[in-house]
Design a protein around this motif. Structure first.
Motif, mmCIF file in Angstrom:
data_model
loop_
_atom_site.group_PDB
_atom_site.id
_atom_site.type_symbol
_atom_site.label_atom_id
_atom_site.label_comp_id
_atom_site.label_asym_id
_atom_site.label_seq_id
_atom_site.Cartn_x
_atom_site.Cartn_y
_atom_site.Cartn_z
ATOM 1 N N LYS A 277 0.655 -1.272 -0.081
ATOM 2 C CA LYS A 277 -0.104 -0.013 0.095
ATOM 3 C C LYS A 277 0.794 1.336 -0.143
ATOM 4 O O LYS A 277 0.497 2.302 0.475
ATOM 5 N N SER A 278 2.030 1.158 -0.776
ATOM 6 C CA SER A 278 2.880 2.438 -0.706
ATOM 7 C C SER A 278 2.145 3.374 -1.473
ATOM 8 O O SER A 278 2.534 4.425 -1.220
ATOM 9 N N ILE A 279 1.674 3.031 -2.754
ATOM 10 C CA ILE A 279 0.938 4.052 -3.463
ATOM 11 C C ILE A 279 -0.614 3.375 -3.738
ATOM 12 O O ILE A 279 -0.669 2.275 -3.704
ATOM 13 N N LYS A 280 -1.526 4.240 -4.044
ATOM 14 C CA LYS A 280 -2.665 3.935 -4.264
ATOM 15 C C LYS A 280 -3.504 4.748 -5.310
ATOM 16 O O LYS A 280 -2.797 5.907 -5.216
ATOM 17 N N PRO A 281 -4.443 4.461 -5.853
ATOM 18 C CA PRO A 281 -5.223 5.420 -6.860
ATOM 19 C C PRO A 281 -5.460 6.659 -6.139
ATOM 20 O O PRO A 281 -6.221 6.670 -5.223
ATOM 21 N N GLY A 282 -5.219 7.890 -6.744
ATOM 22 C CA GLY A 282 -5.543 9.239 -6.210
ATOM 23 C C GLY A 282 -4.483 9.617 -5.531
ATOM 24 O O GLY A 282 -4.341 11.030 -5.183
ATOM 25 N N ASP A 283 -3.148 9.105 -5.130
ATOM 26 C CA ASP A 283 -2.217 9.574 -4.451
ATOM 27 C C ASP A 283 -1.387 10.575 -5.645
ATOM 28 O O ASP A 283 -1.398 10.397 -6.471
ATOM 29 N N VAL A 284 -0.828 11.512 -4.975
ATOM 30 C CA VAL A 284 -0.137 12.574 -5.542
ATOM 31 C C VAL A 284 1.421 12.213 -5.206
ATOM 32 O O VAL A 284 1.797 12.166 -4.320
ATOM 33 N N ILE A 285 2.278 11.872 -6.464
ATOM 34 C CA ILE A 285 3.451 11.310 -6.404
ATOM 35 C C ILE A 285 4.570 12.228 -7.322
ATOM 36 O O ILE A 285 3.957 12.913 -8.225
ATOM 37 N N SER A 286 5.702 12.123 -6.840
ATOM 38 C CA SER A 286 6.761 12.993 -7.824
ATOM 39 C C SER A 286 7.919 11.391 -7.882
ATOM 40 O O SER A 286 8.443 11.127 -6.934
ATOM 41 N N LEU A 287 8.172 11.461 -9.159
ATOM 42 C CA LEU A 287 9.304 10.360 -9.621
ATOM 43 C C LEU A 287 10.176 11.103 -10.550
ATOM 44 O O LEU A 287 9.836 11.286 -11.596
ATOM 45 N N GLY A 288 11.303 11.460 -10.235
ATOM 46 C CA GLY A 288 12.093 12.336 -10.970
ATOM 47 C C GLY A 288 11.528 13.707 -11.361
ATOM 48 O O GLY A 288 11.286 14.641 -10.729
ATOM 49 N N ILE A 320 9.277 0.739 -7.442
ATOM 50 C CA ILE A 320 10.167 -0.045 -6.354
ATOM 51 C C ILE A 320 11.486 0.174 -6.147
ATOM 52 O O ILE A 320 11.900 0.330 -4.976
ATOM 53 N N THR A 321 12.231 0.407 -7.181
ATOM 54 C CA THR A 321 13.495 0.816 -7.202
ATOM 55 C C THR A 321 14.094 2.208 -6.954
ATOM 56 O O THR A 321 15.100 2.171 -6.303
ATOM 57 N N GLY A 322 13.189 2.991 -7.404
ATOM 58 C CA GLY A 322 13.316 4.622 -7.507
ATOM 59 C C GLY A 322 13.188 5.015 -6.126
ATOM 60 O O GLY A 322 12.326 4.755 -5.512
ATOM 61 N N GLN A 323 13.455 6.487 -6.142
ATOM 62 C CA GLN A 323 12.981 7.012 -5.026
ATOM 63 C C GLN A 323 11.643 7.832 -5.498
ATOM 64 O O GLN A 323 11.775 8.774 -6.283
ATOM 65 N N VAL A 324 10.657 7.612 -4.901
ATOM 66 C CA VAL A 324 9.347 8.025 -5.029
ATOM 67 C C VAL A 324 8.840 9.099 -3.857
ATOM 68 O O VAL A 324 9.136 8.719 -2.800
ATOM 69 N N VAL A 325 8.492 10.098 -3.951
ATOM 70 C CA VAL A 325 7.857 11.205 -3.221
ATOM 71 C C VAL A 325 6.316 11.165 -3.343
ATOM 72 O O VAL A 325 5.806 11.422 -4.213
ATOM 73 N N ASN A 326 5.821 10.460 -2.202
ATOM 74 C CA ASN A 326 4.297 10.395 -2.096
ATOM 75 C C ASN A 326 3.655 11.629 -1.368
ATOM 76 O O ASN A 326 3.833 11.391 -0.091
ATOM 77 N N TRP A 327 3.440 12.603 -1.775
ATOM 78 C CA TRP A 327 2.919 13.717 -1.118
ATOM 79 C C TRP A 327 1.542 13.170 -0.099
ATOM 80 O O TRP A 327 1.066 14.337 0.720
#
Length: 437
Positions: A277-288, A320-327
């Motif tokens: 449950k690290s990310i789910k539909p509706g989450d705001v994330i930054s990847l690169g 999974i392997t990258g750095q994800v910012v989950n706002w």
């Protein structure tokens, strides 16, 4: 085996040709010719009715606002086959009348035409439940061919012909007849699996007690279970020996494993994402450089929609392997910082108070987590400040809320005579000759 199949095909072809000659000779009889003429006339009448009533039905359908989508699709499908429906409605009453008041031989051909038309219509309606267009067309045409052969009493010849063309590997014998059976049975089972999967998915998504990520996981698990069961049950139903297929699939799996490492990695990563449950539909994330909200979680990728309307398909392995910012991982609160400076002649206590009130006046800035303002340094030409405030709707955008806060600061500083300094430079022009000392 190939020679036996060719000989069998020739024998069946000769038999069918003899039956065709017999049928053509029977058309010379008056009543058989009359039946064909009656069928052609009824089809022409059905064509006229379709031309007259088709536009009326189409206009009536356009006025059905608010009807469920499945009902409208059913009406569109029936409207496309309106000519065949009229033909069935015309020919069957005539067949019943002729069977009641005449000899059976005088309605024999009309009965065949009526049974064929009704069977084709029913197959067209039932196969509409199959979602995949290619599979739907394949099952539909196969069913039409088989029903036609059954009504014409040619199923035994067709089955013998298809079963004669086969090949063997190990103890498994695979014939064209077996393949046709498997396609039809698996197609029907897939249609049932799709209906159950769609219904179950709708019920799962309505359950507010299940988190969005678990909803996706449950739906994916149901789809794999239902479609996998439909495939293997279909093969067992038609008599396919799954032992030989297991050995073959194992050998193919070893070969494909090396070439599909990335695909398998994305599939496994997708399952891990759904479970933790690290990310789910509706989450705001930054990847690169990509910033947006998650639209959907797929088996191989995650769909992310950005503020400019672009949709990025990010492989699951990268998440999974990258750095994800989950706002919005644990909550929807997001803190934003903006920097500004004022002149040394302005009271810093007054500046901080005015900045906080200006931020509070912006709609999306939260009052439950009030803004704060601090001095962060003394610059060359200004006192430097940082203004921090919170929002809880990052999907609404970050740049626009920063811009609104800057505008509120500008208006508040103008109203209170607070100046925003900027560097000033003096340029001196030197002449050709040096000035006397």
């Amino acid at each position: 085996m190939e020679g036996d199949a060719v000989t069998l095909t020739q024998d069946i072809a000769l038999g069918l040709w003899a039956q065709l000659e017999l049928f053509l000779r029977s058309l010379l009889r008056p009543w058989n010719a009359y039946q064909i003429a009656i069928a052609v006339g009824l089809f022409g009448l059905a064509h006229v009715l379709n031309a007259l009533l088709g536009p009326i039905c189409r206009e009536w359908m356009r006025q059905r606002e608010g009807w469920p989508k499945w009902r409208m699709r059913l009406l569109v499908m029936l409207h496309r086959r309106l000519r065949l429906i009229f033909f069935v409605m015309l020919i069957w009453p005539l067949v019943w009348l002729m069977q009641t008041y005449t000899w059976p031989s005088r309605s024999y051909l009309l009965t065949i035409f009526a049974e064929l038309a009704l069977a084709w219509l029913m197959i067209a309606v039932v196969t509409r439940l199959i979602g995949n267009s290619v599979l739907r067309a394949l099952v539909r045409y196969a069913a039409w061919a088989w029903v036609t052969l059954s009504i014409l009493d040619l199923t035994e010849e067709a089955q013998t012909l298809l079963d004669g063309w086969a090949f063997e590997f190990g103890e498994t014998r695979l014939s064209l007849w077996l393949i046709v059976q498997a396609v039809i049975v698996i197609g029907v089972l897939f249609a049932m699996a799709r209906f159950i999967s769609t219904t179950s998915a709708a019920q799962v998504r309505k359950n507010a007690d299940i988190s969005p990520s678990m909803q996706v996981l449950v739906v994916k698990f149901l789809q794999v279970l239902l479609y996998g069961s439909a495939f293997f049950i279909g093969l067992r139903t038609v008599g396919v020996d799954l032992t030989g297929l297991a050995v073959l699939s194992g050998a193919i799996g070893v070969g494909l494993g090396f070439g599909l490492q990335k695909v398998v990695s994305n599939l496994v990563s997708g399952v891990i994402i759904l479970l933790d449950k690290s990310i789910k539909p509706g989450d705001v994330i930054s990847l690169g450089e990509t910033f947006g909200w998650i639209n959907s979680l797929g088996a191989r990728y995650v769909s992310i929609t950005t503020r400019d309307g672009r949709e990025y398909l990010i492989p699951n392995e990268d998440l999974i392997t990258g750095q994800v910012v989950n706002w919005s991982h644990s909550n929807d609160f997001v803190r934003l910082d903006i920097y500004f400076g004022t002149a040394y002649g302005d009271d810093p206590h007054k500046v901080r108070k005015i900045a906080i009130e200006a931020a509070k006046s912006v709609d999306r800035v939260l009052s439950v987590k009030p803004p704060v303002c601090h001095i962060v340094g003394f610059g060359d030409s200004s006192v430097d400040y940082i203004l921090r405030f919170w929002i809880r709707d990052p999907t609404g955008g970050l740049t626009n809320i920063r811009g609104n806060v800057y505008l509120a600061l500008w208006d508040a500083f103008q109203a209170n005579d607070i100046s925003i300094p900027f560097p000033q430079r003096e340029v001196r022009m030197l002449g050709d000759q040096a000035q006397p000392g």
